[in-house]
Design a protein around this motif. Structure first.
Motif, PDB file in Angstrom:
ATOM      1  N   LYS A  39     -57.161 -39.362 -38.047  1.00  0.00           N
ATOM      2  CA  LYS A  39     -56.891 -40.263 -36.944  1.00  0.00           C
ATOM      3  C   LYS A  39     -58.142 -41.062 -36.615  1.00  0.00           C
ATOM      4  N   SER A  40     -57.938 -42.289 -36.220  1.00  0.00           N
ATOM      5  CA  SER A  40     -59.059 -43.164 -35.915  1.00  0.00           C
ATOM      6  C   SER A  40     -59.669 -42.805 -34.571  1.00  0.00           C
ATOM      7  N   LYS A  41     -60.970 -42.967 -34.463  1.00  0.00           N
ATOM      8  CA  LYS A  41     -61.651 -42.729 -33.206  1.00  0.00           C
ATOM      9  C   LYS A  41     -61.734 -44.004 -32.372  1.00  0.00           C
ATOM     10  N   TRP A  42     -61.268 -45.114 -32.899  1.00  0.00           N
ATOM     11  CA  TRP A  42     -61.264 -46.369 -32.164  1.00  0.00           C
ATOM     12  C   TRP A  42     -59.889 -46.545 -31.533  1.00  0.00           C
ATOM     13  N   SER A  43     -59.849 -46.720 -30.236  1.00  0.00           N
ATOM     14  CA  SER A  43     -58.585 -46.919 -29.544  1.00  0.00           C
ATOM     15  C   SER A  43     -58.595 -48.292 -28.894  1.00  0.00           C
ATOM     16  N   GLY A  44     -57.412 -48.829 -28.733  1.00  0.00           N
ATOM     17  CA  GLY A  44     -57.332 -50.144 -28.099  1.00  0.00           C
ATOM     18  C   GLY A  44     -56.310 -50.992 -28.791  1.00  0.00           C
ATOM     19  N   PRO A  45     -56.304 -52.250 -28.613  1.00  0.00           N
ATOM     20  CA  PRO A  45     -57.309 -53.090 -27.962  1.00  0.00           C
ATOM     21  C   PRO A  45     -57.162 -53.092 -26.446  1.00  0.00           C
ATOM     22  N   PHE A  46     -58.297 -53.264 -25.781  1.00  0.00           N
ATOM     23  CA  PHE A  46     -58.355 -53.382 -24.334  1.00  0.00           C
ATOM     24  C   PHE A  46     -58.930 -54.746 -23.988  1.00  0.00           C
ATOM     25  N   VAL A  47     -58.727 -55.169 -22.758  1.00  0.00           N
ATOM     26  CA  VAL A  47     -59.227 -56.462 -22.293  1.00  0.00           C
ATOM     27  C   VAL A  47     -60.354 -56.212 -21.305  1.00  0.00           C
ATOM     28  N   ILE A  48     -61.435 -56.974 -21.455  1.00  0.00           N
ATOM     29  CA  ILE A  48     -62.559 -56.857 -20.535  1.00  0.00           C
ATOM     30  C   ILE A  48     -62.209 -57.560 -19.235  1.00  0.00           C
ATOM     31  N   LYS A  49     -62.265 -56.822 -18.156  1.00  0.00           N
ATOM     32  CA  LYS A  49     -61.979 -57.376 -16.828  1.00  0.00           C
ATOM     33  C   LYS A  49     -63.250 -57.934 -16.191  1.00  0.00           C
ATOM     34  N   GLU A  50     -64.345 -57.185 -16.297  1.00  0.00           N
ATOM     35  CA  GLU A  50     -65.596 -57.597 -15.653  1.00  0.00           C
ATOM     36  C   GLU A  50     -66.768 -57.005 -16.423  1.00  0.00           C
ATOM     37  N   VAL A  51     -67.852 -57.773 -16.539  1.00  0.00           N
ATOM     38  CA  VAL A  51     -69.088 -57.288 -17.148  1.00  0.00           C
ATOM     39  C   VAL A  51     -70.071 -57.029 -16.016  1.00  0.00           C
ATOM     40  N   ARG A  52     -70.545 -55.805 -15.912  1.00  0.00           N
ATOM     41  CA  ARG A  52     -71.440 -55.410 -14.832  1.00  0.00           C
ATOM     42  C   ARG A  52     -72.871 -55.318 -15.338  1.00  0.00           C
ATOM     43  N   PRO A  53     -73.836 -55.234 -14.430  1.00  0.00           N
ATOM     44  CA  PRO A  53     -75.237 -55.133 -14.862  1.00  0.00           C
ATOM     45  C   PRO A  53     -75.509 -53.848 -15.640  1.00  0.00           C
ATOM     46  N   HIS A  54     -76.583 -53.867 -16.388  1.00  0.00           N
ATOM     47  CA  HIS A  54     -77.065 -52.725 -17.174  1.00  0.00           C
ATOM     48  C   HIS A  54     -76.096 -52.310 -18.270  1.00  0.00           C
ATOM     49  N   GLY A  55     -75.259 -53.219 -18.752  1.00  0.00           N
ATOM     50  CA  GLY A  55     -74.419 -52.950 -19.913  1.00  0.00           C
ATOM     51  C   GLY A  55     -73.105 -52.257 -19.643  1.00  0.00           C
ATOM     52  N   PHE A  56     -72.693 -52.124 -18.386  1.00  0.00           N
ATOM     53  CA  PHE A  56     -71.411 -51.498 -18.085  1.00  0.00           C
ATOM     54  C   PHE A  56     -70.307 -52.544 -18.104  1.00  0.00           C
ATOM     55  N   VAL A  57     -69.135 -52.134 -18.594  1.00  0.00           N
ATOM     56  CA  VAL A  57     -68.008 -53.041 -18.742  1.00  0.00           C
ATOM     57  C   VAL A  57     -66.778 -52.388 -18.123  1.00  0.00           C
ATOM     58  N   GLU A  58     -66.014 -53.178 -17.394  1.00  0.00           N
ATOM     59  CA  GLU A  58     -64.769 -52.688 -16.807  1.00  0.00           C
ATOM     60  C   GLU A  58     -63.616 -53.131 -17.702  1.00  0.00           C
ATOM     61  N   LEU A  59     -62.828 -52.156 -18.167  1.00  0.00           N
ATOM     62  CA  LEU A  59     -61.738 -52.421 -19.111  1.00  0.00           C
ATOM     63  C   LEU A  59     -60.382 -52.285 -18.429  1.00  0.00           C
ATOM     64  N   VAL A  60     -59.410 -53.036 -18.955  1.00  0.00           N
ATOM     65  CA  VAL A  60     -58.028 -52.973 -18.495  1.00  0.00           C
ATOM     66  C   VAL A  60     -57.145 -52.808 -19.718  1.00  0.00           C
ATOM     67  N   ASP A  61     -56.146 -51.950 -19.602  1.00  0.00           N
ATOM     68  CA  ASP A  61     -55.172 -51.775 -20.679  1.00  0.00           C
ATOM     69  C   ASP A  61     -54.100 -52.847 -20.521  1.00  0.00           C
ATOM     70  N   PRO A  62     -53.941 -53.757 -21.496  1.00  0.00           N
ATOM     71  CA  PRO A  62     -52.974 -54.850 -21.328  1.00  0.00           C
ATOM     72  C   PRO A  62     -51.517 -54.406 -21.406  1.00  0.00           C
ATOM     73  N   THR A  63     -51.252 -53.226 -21.957  1.00  0.00           N
ATOM     74  CA  THR A  63     -49.858 -52.782 -22.062  1.00  0.00           C
ATOM     75  C   THR A  63     -49.321 -52.307 -20.725  1.00  0.00           C
ATOM     76  N   THR A  64     -50.184 -51.753 -19.882  1.00  0.00           N
ATOM     77  CA  THR A  64     -49.769 -51.340 -18.544  1.00  0.00           C
ATOM     78  C   THR A  64     -50.395 -52.308 -17.553  1.00  0.00           C
ATOM     79  N   HIS A  65     -49.587 -53.039 -16.870  1.00  0.00           N
ATOM     80  CA  HIS A  65     -50.083 -54.078 -15.967  1.00  0.00           C
ATOM     81  C   HIS A  65     -50.277 -53.549 -14.550  1.00  0.00           C
ATOM     82  N   THR A  66     -50.817 -52.349 -14.437  1.00  0.00           N
ATOM     83  CA  THR A  66     -51.070 -51.794 -13.119  1.00  0.00           C
ATOM     84  C   THR A  66     -52.575 -51.819 -12.851  1.00  0.00           C
TER      85      THR A  66
END
Length: 109
Positions: free
Chosen positions: A50-77
């Motif tokens: 099984k692959s260790k890469w999951s997704g694709p996800f959409v980037i919602k926001e890029v935060r300082p110090h390299g943190f990224v906020e992700l959203v799953d496009p299949t669930t629109h909650t």
């Protein structure tokens, strides 16, 4: 002689660090981009192939110090958002993922 060894070790470490830092590439992530997430928790993937890469996800926001906020496009909650380290992401350039499964039956000889 001991001081010479300390000094040469210090110089070697500085050269290796400079070489390593030169090889690193900054990843330019923008909101709305599709990415794959590396999942290093092996307990979630009990199978070998099984692959260790999951997704694709959409980037919602890029935060300082390299943190990224992700959203799953299949669930629109809005509850399905989480913050991950940007180094665990890989840019996804493809379209839809095709999830193919095949079953091979072995016959007794």
């Amino acid at each position: 002689m001991r001081m010479n060894a300390y000094e040469s070790s210090k110089i070697y470490k500085q050269k290796i660090k400079a070489y390593h830092d030169k090889k690193l590439q900054r990843q330019n992530s923008q909101p709305g981009q599709q990415v794959l997430l590396f999942n290093s928790r092996l307990r979630l993937f009990p199978g070998k192939l099984k692959s260790k890469w999951s997704g694709p996800f959409v980037i919602k926001e890029v935060r300082p110090h390299g943190f990224v906020e992700l959203v799953d496009p299949t669930t629109h909650t809005p509850e399905k958002r989480w913050i991950v380290n940007g180094e665990r992401l890989k840019i996804y350039n493809g379209g839809q993922l095709e999830r193919l499964t095949s079953v091979v039956y072995l016959n007794n000889p």
